[in-house]
Motif scaffolding. Structure first.
Motif, mmCIF file in Angstrom:
data_model
loop_
_atom_site.group_PDB
_atom_site.id
_atom_site.type_symbol
_atom_site.label_atom_id
_atom_site.label_comp_id
_atom_site.label_asym_id
_atom_site.label_seq_id
_atom_site.Cartn_x
_atom_site.Cartn_y
_atom_site.Cartn_z
ATOM 1 N N PRO A 1 0.500 15.022 -6.913
ATOM 2 C CA PRO A 1 0.086 13.328 -7.352
ATOM 3 C C PRO A 1 -0.791 13.586 -8.472
ATOM 4 O O PRO A 1 -1.330 12.489 -8.803
ATOM 5 N N ASN A 2 -1.203 14.736 -8.795
ATOM 6 C CA ASN A 2 -2.107 14.952 -9.849
ATOM 7 C C ASN A 2 -2.109 14.481 -11.366
ATOM 8 O O ASN A 2 -2.014 15.361 -12.104
ATOM 9 N N LEU A 3 -1.379 13.144 -11.474
ATOM 10 C CA LEU A 3 -1.048 12.718 -12.714
ATOM 11 C C LEU A 3 -2.269 11.960 -13.190
ATOM 12 O O LEU A 3 -3.315 12.007 -12.703
ATOM 13 N N ALA A 4 -2.116 11.465 -14.533
ATOM 14 C CA ALA A 4 -3.138 11.000 -15.140
ATOM 15 C C ALA A 4 -2.765 9.201 -15.148
ATOM 16 O O ALA A 4 -2.040 9.203 -16.092
ATOM 17 N N PRO A 5 -3.385 8.283 -14.418
ATOM 18 C CA PRO A 5 -4.244 8.541 -13.607
ATOM 19 C C PRO A 5 -3.376 9.150 -12.295
ATOM 20 O O PRO A 5 -2.319 9.209 -12.201
ATOM 21 N N PRO A 6 -4.144 9.767 -11.036
ATOM 22 C CA PRO A 6 -3.597 10.328 -10.036
ATOM 23 C C PRO A 6 -2.843 9.082 -9.210
ATOM 24 O O PRO A 6 -3.206 7.910 -9.215
ATOM 25 N N LEU A 7 -1.837 9.579 -8.058
ATOM 26 C CA LEU A 7 -1.120 8.491 -7.350
ATOM 27 C C LEU A 7 -2.256 8.286 -6.177
ATOM 28 O O LEU A 7 -2.143 9.154 -5.476
ATOM 29 N N THR A 8 -2.655 7.334 -5.898
ATOM 30 C CA THR A 8 -3.413 7.069 -5.054
ATOM 31 C C THR A 8 -3.105 6.015 -3.922
ATOM 32 O O THR A 8 -3.969 5.791 -3.166
ATOM 33 N N ASN A 9 -1.936 5.515 -4.017
ATOM 34 C CA ASN A 9 -1.284 4.637 -3.090
ATOM 35 C C ASN A 9 0.181 4.637 -3.100
ATOM 36 O O ASN A 9 0.673 5.356 -3.729
ATOM 37 N N ALA A 10 0.797 4.120 -2.015
ATOM 38 C CA ALA A 10 2.266 4.365 -1.405
ATOM 39 C C ALA A 10 3.099 3.990 -2.523
ATOM 40 O O ALA A 10 3.998 4.498 -2.795
ATOM 41 N N LYS A 11 2.747 2.722 -3.211
ATOM 42 C CA LYS A 11 3.604 1.952 -4.194
ATOM 43 C C LYS A 11 3.906 3.076 -5.336
ATOM 44 O O LYS A 11 4.849 3.123 -6.040
ATOM 45 N N GLN A 12 2.542 3.364 -5.816
ATOM 46 C CA GLN A 12 2.541 4.347 -7.080
ATOM 47 C C GLN A 12 3.428 5.447 -6.863
ATOM 48 O O GLN A 12 4.280 6.007 -7.708
ATOM 49 N N THR A 13 3.241 6.081 -5.678
ATOM 50 C CA THR A 13 3.945 7.220 -5.232
ATOM 51 C C THR A 13 5.545 7.079 -5.179
ATOM 52 O O THR A 13 6.542 7.622 -5.654
ATOM 53 N N PRO B 1 -11.275 8.211 -2.131
ATOM 54 C CA PRO B 1 -12.077 7.057 -1.464
ATOM 55 C C PRO B 1 -10.910 5.602 -1.251
ATOM 56 O O PRO B 1 -11.105 5.037 -0.338
ATOM 57 N N GLU B 2 -10.052 5.644 -2.341
ATOM 58 C CA GLU B 2 -9.164 4.386 -2.004
ATOM 59 C C GLU B 2 -8.162 4.340 -1.096
ATOM 60 O O GLU B 2 -7.437 3.672 -0.517
ATOM 61 N N LEU B 3 -8.039 5.597 -0.478
ATOM 62 C CA LEU B 3 -6.768 5.926 0.409
ATOM 63 C C LEU B 3 -7.340 5.533 2.003
ATOM 64 O O LEU B 3 -8.012 6.447 2.332
ATOM 65 N N THR B 4 -6.971 4.506 2.366
ATOM 66 C CA THR B 4 -7.200 4.057 3.653
ATOM 67 C C THR B 4 -6.391 4.456 4.716
ATOM 68 O O THR B 4 -4.991 4.795 4.609
ATOM 69 N N PRO B 5 -6.600 4.271 6.287
ATOM 70 C CA PRO B 5 -5.733 4.605 7.186
ATOM 71 C C PRO B 5 -4.554 3.510 6.917
ATOM 72 O O PRO B 5 -3.426 4.077 7.242
ATOM 73 N N ASP B 6 -4.979 2.301 6.572
ATOM 74 C CA ASP B 6 -3.571 1.408 6.621
ATOM 75 C C ASP B 6 -2.823 1.856 5.378
ATOM 76 O O ASP B 6 -1.364 1.742 5.748
ATOM 77 N N GLU B 7 -3.250 2.308 4.333
ATOM 78 C CA GLU B 7 -2.373 2.843 3.283
ATOM 79 C C GLU B 7 -1.620 3.971 3.719
ATOM 80 O O GLU B 7 -0.280 4.226 3.316
ATOM 81 N N ILE B 8 -2.109 5.047 4.639
ATOM 82 C CA ILE B 8 -1.175 6.158 4.962
ATOM 83 C C ILE B 8 -0.077 5.486 5.941
ATOM 84 O O ILE B 8 0.877 5.843 6.033
ATOM 85 N N ARG B 9 -0.488 4.429 6.791
ATOM 86 C CA ARG B 9 0.701 3.835 7.356
ATOM 87 C C ARG B 9 1.720 3.115 6.847
ATOM 88 O O ARG B 9 2.973 3.466 6.843
#
Lengths: 372, 372
Positions: free
Chosen positions: B45-57, B81-89
């Protein structure tokens, strides 16, 4: 050395490990010995072909003297099977200062390097007798089967140094461009006939600095932070058997940064994908040394590092009236050029791969000191 | 895996560490997953910007599927830091496979990397609960004051791995692209939830191979012969928790071999003097793996290395009917191209620095195997 806050005077600075090349490159870089603040250059013999007898070395030194009449040059010969005890005696009479040993294949023009020292014991005996210096490139060749790579090639060489020293205790030996704590400790443990040159760039760099950065790539490679710390410690201490040998080694920019333009095609580039090993410090040498030594608290020992210690070991007293004064740089005046260009190539375009230009260490950076 | 003298069949090969980039580079390299013999690509996921949430990925994976419809892609998110437990679910529901952790500044696009793992324990707990995989770039940032450089950055990271494993024993963790004996031994000593990816280039290279050779320069850097021996041993052994993650990482030739032409001037070249870190193996991956494993007596374990072990750990069974057959190369047919060029750049001259071309590992060399 007298030192004030903003000025330092060094008596007749001497660089005991220099590469001044041949042809146009020699014409470009030989005058930089003096402009970099050095009064004496101890010149390496790894030319193409290497200097393997006294006459070649004397002729080479004369060619350098023509290019830079004010500089004192000390010539050396390349240790190889053609070098006999008789040739050593001829060389000593011709005031040749030393013999350089290169292990096979470890650096620029070392294909004719040696693999076994015992066959040279008669040569070493003649050198001891005639008071010549043996300069050792202290690395064994890489051999993955034996676990040897560029990172441990120097520690694995130290047994050779100790053995030669014990066989020839009166032979003066210099372990060149030491890069490891192991090498520093080994030289410390030897007698007074064994000394060690340390380059300014190895006082500055660690492995991270050359990983993917051709400008900082040289052999021996810069190593761990703790190795650099050991080099700094021994200079800060002012140990009398450790001194400057810059190993300043110019390469054309097109060899240091190979490209499809200079190589002609991507095929040629990736087939011969090496960046030349060597760091060019000659034109900025004394200000660079002052800047670095100050950065780790050793400025008080600048005179020992760049003149006194090496001159004492080599028995080459400072020439009278050849002090060089450094003063603190003001503004941009100490900014290192990005390249040095041979005058007859100045008209060539930046993209012409035949343009003879050399990229120096610290290109584009500021130094803290300038020659007054 | 069935093996004859001159042919090998591998079930649904899978590469569990791939960089497929964005834009034109992605269009060039994404089809190479299949042409290199891989049926599955686990995408970083190390794009510019990186993939930091489910929708982007999910969107990124869709963009890759359009470029290579036959290939199975597994998406990952960038630990931050933007990656929360809710986002993991949310991500687990969207079939995202894992989360990648980059220490700050150690590789391409890792400026947003992490420095302290404990703040992520709630995220790790959510990952453990939802059966996601944690992918660790296992290096601490270089810090000369602390003695840390690119050579010991991986061994110094291993304490973090052990601590996370002991805190989250059910969390599946992959130590990515291991390069040292210390890392191999550490993963061996962990429980069955800890695995390790090994690149083919680290099975081949040591430090000498990238010193001054941009084509072989990557992060983590290849290390000592003994480290390479440890990687080879664990693959030869067929240890079930060690498997292929190529870390295939394309960079434009002009970034891999910077020059005055591509940088515009010597000033720009020496100021930004880095050669991009990354080795591109995607288009030759399966034949390369076969060639290397055969060279150190591990060809019998090719299927385990490139498919079975990784698929078992990731719980991604081989897709039926997706065997890939290799046969011995004849003559020049397995010669690796010197560059791969984006079709819409093919008309550009070799000296045009905007030409999008990528130099692969083994450029110009022969492989022993080809895809039948």
């Amino acid at each position: 050395m007298s030192q004030a806050v903003d000025s330092i005077s060094v008596p007749s600075p001497a660089d005991f490990h220099v590469h001044l090349r041949q042809g146009e490159m020699s014409a470009l870089v030989t005058p930089h010995v003096a402009s970099g603040g050095m009064d004496l250059a101890y010149v390496m013999p790894n030319l193409a072909p290497p200097l393997t007898n006294a006459k070649q070395t004397v002729d080479y030194v004369h060619s350098l003297e023509k290019l830079a009449p004010g500089t004192e040059f000390c010539g050396t010969m390349y240790l190889c099977p053609e070098l006999t005890p008789d040739e050593i005696r001829r060389a000593a009479k011709a005031h040749i200062a030393g013999v350089k040993s290169y292990p096979r294949g470890v650096t620029t023009n070392s294909d004719g390097g040696i693999e076994n020292y015992e066959v040279y014991y008669p040569v070493f005996a003649a050198m001891e007798e005639t008071n010549m210096v043996l300069n050792l490139h202290g690395e064994v060749p890489s051999d993955a089967e034996e676990g040897v790579c560029v990172l441990n090639a120097e520690p694995r060489f130290l047994g050779h140094l100790k053995k030669i020293h014990s066989q020839f205790p009166k032979l003066r030996i210099v372990l060149e461009h030491a890069t490891t704590r192991a090498a520093v400790e080994c030289v410390r443990s030897c007698g007074d006939t064994v000394a060690c040159s340390i380059t300014p760039h190895h006082l500055d760099l660690i492995v991270d600095d050359w990983a993917g950065k051709p400008i900082n790539f040289c052999k021996p490679v810069a190593k761990y932070p703790d190795d650099r710390a050991a080099l700094r410690e021994v200079i800060r201490e002012g140990h009398p058997r450790f001194f400057l040998g810059s190993d300043s080694a110019p390469h054309p920019l097109a060899n240091k940064y190979p490209s499809t333009t200079s190589r002609g095609s991507a095929d040629a580039l990736v087939h011969d994908c090496g960046c030349a090993a060597g760091i060019y410090t000659q034109p900025i040498l004394l200000p660079l040394c002052a800047t670095l030594l100050e950065s780790f608290g050793a400025l008080d020992n600048l005179g020992k590092y760049v003149s006194e210690n090496g001159r004492a070991f080599y028995q080459r007293p400072a020439r009278p009236g050849r002090e060089v004064v450094l003063r603190r740089a003001i503004g941009d005046e100490s900014k290192v050029p990005s390249v040095y260009v041979h005058p007859s190539h100045a008209h060539k375009s930046e993209e012409d791969p035949t343009k003879l230009e050399v990229v120096p260490f610290y290109a584009g950076k500021q130094l803290a000191w300038v020659i007054a």
